[in-house]
Scaffold this motif. Structure first.
Motif, PDB file in Angstrom:
ATOM      1  N   VAL A 146      15.607  27.915  49.755  1.00  0.00           N
ATOM      2  CA  VAL A 146      14.487  28.817  50.014  1.00  0.00           C
ATOM      3  C   VAL A 146      13.734  29.118  48.721  1.00  0.00           C
ATOM      4  CG1 VAL A 146      13.848  31.136  50.779  1.00  0.00           C
ATOM      5  CG2 VAL A 146      15.600  29.841  52.018  1.00  0.00           C
ATOM      6  N   ALA A 147      14.480  29.334  47.634  1.00  0.00           N
ATOM      7  CA  ALA A 147      13.882  29.818  46.386  1.00  0.00           C
ATOM      8  C   ALA A 147      13.057  28.763  45.664  1.00  0.00           C
ATOM      9  CB  ALA A 147      14.986  30.331  45.469  1.00  0.00           C
ATOM     10  N   ALA A 148      13.548  27.532  45.624  1.00  0.00           N
ATOM     11  CA  ALA A 148      12.916  26.511  44.780  1.00  0.00           C
ATOM     12  C   ALA A 148      11.442  26.283  45.091  1.00  0.00           C
ATOM     13  CB  ALA A 148      13.707  25.206  44.872  1.00  0.00           C
ATOM     14  N   PRO A 149      11.033  26.116  46.364  1.00  0.00           N
ATOM     15  CA  PRO A 149       9.603  25.889  46.615  1.00  0.00           C
ATOM     16  C   PRO A 149       8.718  27.081  46.270  1.00  0.00           C
ATOM     17  CG  PRO A 149      10.943  25.274  48.524  1.00  0.00           C
ATOM     18  CD  PRO A 149      11.823  26.033  47.596  1.00  0.00           C
ATOM     19  N   LEU A 150       9.338  28.258  46.151  1.00  0.00           N
ATOM     20  CA  LEU A 150       8.570  29.476  45.876  1.00  0.00           C
ATOM     21  C   LEU A 150       8.590  29.856  44.405  1.00  0.00           C
ATOM     22  CD1 LEU A 150       9.842  31.606  48.908  1.00  0.00           C
ATOM     23  CD2 LEU A 150       7.725  30.274  48.752  1.00  0.00           C
ATOM     24  N   GLY A 151       9.293  29.077  43.594  1.00  0.00           N
ATOM     25  CA  GLY A 151       9.409  29.413  42.179  1.00  0.00           C
ATOM     26  C   GLY A 151      10.245  30.644  41.932  1.00  0.00           C
ATOM     27  N   SER A 210      14.077  32.767  41.697  1.00  0.00           N
ATOM     28  CA  SER A 210      15.448  32.570  41.243  1.00  0.00           C
ATOM     29  C   SER A 210      16.377  32.672  42.443  1.00  0.00           C
ATOM     30  CB  SER A 210      15.832  33.605  40.184  1.00  0.00           C
ATOM     31  OG  SER A 210      15.825  34.910  40.731  1.00  0.00           O
ATOM     32  N   ALA A 211      17.555  32.051  42.339  1.00  0.00           N
ATOM     33  CA  ALA A 211      18.494  32.031  43.456  1.00  0.00           C
ATOM     34  C   ALA A 211      19.886  32.348  42.963  1.00  0.00           C
ATOM     35  CB  ALA A 211      18.473  30.665  44.144  1.00  0.00           C
ATOM     36  N   GLY A 212      20.713  32.900  43.852  1.00  0.00           N
ATOM     37  CA  GLY A 212      22.094  33.202  43.499  1.00  0.00           C
ATOM     38  C   GLY A 212      22.885  33.546  44.738  1.00  0.00           C
ATOM     39  N   ARG A 213      24.078  34.035  44.536  1.00  0.00           N
ATOM     40  CA  ARG A 213      24.933  34.403  45.651  1.00  0.00           C
ATOM     41  C   ARG A 213      25.029  35.918  45.768  1.00  0.00           C
ATOM     42  NH1 ARG A 213      29.401  31.779  46.104  1.00  0.00           N
ATOM     43  NH2 ARG A 213      29.079  30.206  44.486  1.00  0.00           N
ATOM     44  N   ILE A 214      25.364  36.390  46.962  1.00  0.00           N
ATOM     45  CA  ILE A 214      25.573  37.814  47.166  1.00  0.00           C
ATOM     46  C   ILE A 214      26.693  38.281  46.242  1.00  0.00           C
ATOM     47  CG2 ILE A 214      26.354  39.553  48.816  1.00  0.00           C
ATOM     48  CD1 ILE A 214      24.965  37.879  51.011  1.00  0.00           C
ATOM     49  N   GLY A 215      26.435  39.337  45.511  1.00  0.00           N
ATOM     50  CA  GLY A 215      27.345  39.828  44.481  1.00  0.00           C
ATOM     51  C   GLY A 215      26.748  39.708  43.096  1.00  0.00           C
ATOM     52  N   LEU A 240      10.377  37.108  42.429  1.00  0.00           N
ATOM     53  CA  LEU A 240      11.212  36.953  43.611  1.00  0.00           C
ATOM     54  C   LEU A 240      12.599  36.415  43.268  1.00  0.00           C
ATOM     55  CD1 LEU A 240      11.069  37.141  46.725  1.00  0.00           C
ATOM     56  CD2 LEU A 240      10.166  34.807  46.717  1.00  0.00           C
ATOM     57  N   GLN A 241      13.602  37.000  43.919  1.00  0.00           N
ATOM     58  CA  GLN A 241      14.988  36.561  43.810  1.00  0.00           C
ATOM     59  C   GLN A 241      15.554  36.421  45.217  1.00  0.00           C
ATOM     60  OE1 GLN A 241      17.786  39.638  42.679  1.00  0.00           O
ATOM     61  NE2 GLN A 241      19.051  38.207  41.496  1.00  0.00           N
ATOM     62  N   ILE A 242      16.275  35.321  45.481  1.00  0.00           N
ATOM     63  CA  ILE A 242      16.923  35.088  46.772  1.00  0.00           C
ATOM     64  C   ILE A 242      18.427  35.045  46.553  1.00  0.00           C
ATOM     65  CG2 ILE A 242      17.028  33.643  48.836  1.00  0.00           C
ATOM     66  CD1 ILE A 242      14.188  34.480  48.197  1.00  0.00           C
ATOM     67  N   PRO A 257      24.944  29.793  47.765  1.00  0.00           N
ATOM     68  CA  PRO A 257      23.864  29.699  46.775  1.00  0.00           C
ATOM     69  C   PRO A 257      22.979  28.463  46.948  1.00  0.00           C
ATOM     70  CG  PRO A 257      26.013  29.356  45.750  1.00  0.00           C
ATOM     71  CD  PRO A 257      26.274  29.817  47.139  1.00  0.00           C
ATOM     72  N   GLU A 258      23.521  27.403  47.551  1.00  0.00           N
ATOM     73  CA  GLU A 258      22.688  26.226  47.806  1.00  0.00           C
ATOM     74  C   GLU A 258      21.604  26.542  48.831  1.00  0.00           C
ATOM     75  OE1 GLU A 258      24.775  22.661  48.725  1.00  0.00           O
ATOM     76  OE2 GLU A 258      26.081  22.797  46.974  1.00  0.00           O
TER      77      GLU A 258
END
Length: 207
Positions: free
Chosen positions: A40-45, A47-52, A27-29, A34-35
């Motif tokens: 959302v991403a951290a509790p689900l394990g 990765s997270a980032g910004r649009i683009g 999963l990627q959010i 990005p914060e």
């Protein structure tokens, strides 16, 4: 299970992300902030980032307000080619709550497919309020995800994702049925906004 990228970190984005994580998807959010994506991403394990940022998933979920879709499609362009592109949007005129902002003989999903013809657009999750995706029930009835699209394999991947995440799912037919799914969601949202029905409930499919 396929890798899934969720674009959007609001209530629906978070609910679909949790569903995908439960289904065992990588999963990627991505979000403008990005914060917020990381919240959302951290509790689900995930990765997270910004649009683009580069898209990691074979399945890409547009969990955004309809008005933000054009910007996202412009940012990614040909990077969406070959992807299963899940349209969760509802093109409601939120200024009046009195109409949809797409032509009466079309749908948001059809306009997205026209904009990215080499993606496999699927309409899904839009007719479910976020709480029903999170809890798996609409009142006493199991939550059912209605899935419409023109590519059978793409639809099957979303049906499988929903079922693996603990929900029911039904193939609602061709992408042309997105028009009815958006109208159904429009009615459901306006009823909830008028406090005629609760945001924790919604329409359910029985049988």
């Amino acid at each position: 299970m396929s890798a899934v990228t969720i674009i959007g970190a609001g209530n629906i984005g978070g609910a679909v992300a949790a569903l995908a994580a439960k289904a065992g998807a990588s999963l990627q959010i991505l979000a403008r902030d990005p914060e917020k994506a990381n919240t959302v991403a951290a509790p689900l394990g995930a990765s997270a980032g910004r649009i683009g940022d580069a898209i990691a998933g074979e399945i890409v979920v547009l969990a955004l307000p309809y008005g933000a879709v054009a910007e996202v499609l412009g940012a990614y362009g040909a990077d969406l080619n070959g992807k299963v592109l899940v349209d969760v949007t509802n093109p409601i005129d939120f200024a009046t709550f009195d109409s949809l902002v797409v032509p009466a003989d079309s749908s948001a999903a059809r306009l997205i497919q026209d904009a990215v013809p080499d993606a496999h657009v699927v309409k899904a999750f839009n007719a479910n309020l976020g709480a029903t995706l999170a809890t798996g029930t609409a009142g006493p009835v199991p939550t059912t995800v209605l899935v419409a699209g023109d590519d059978a394999s793409a639809k099957r991947s979303i049906v499988d994702l929903a079922v693996a995440g603990g929900l029911r799912a039904v193939d609602a037919g061709a992408l042309a049925r997105a028009r009815e799914l958006e109208a159904l969601a429009f009615l459901q949202i306006t009823l909830a906004a008028a406090e005629k029905t609760p945001w924790t409930g919604g329409f359910a499919l029985v049988g």
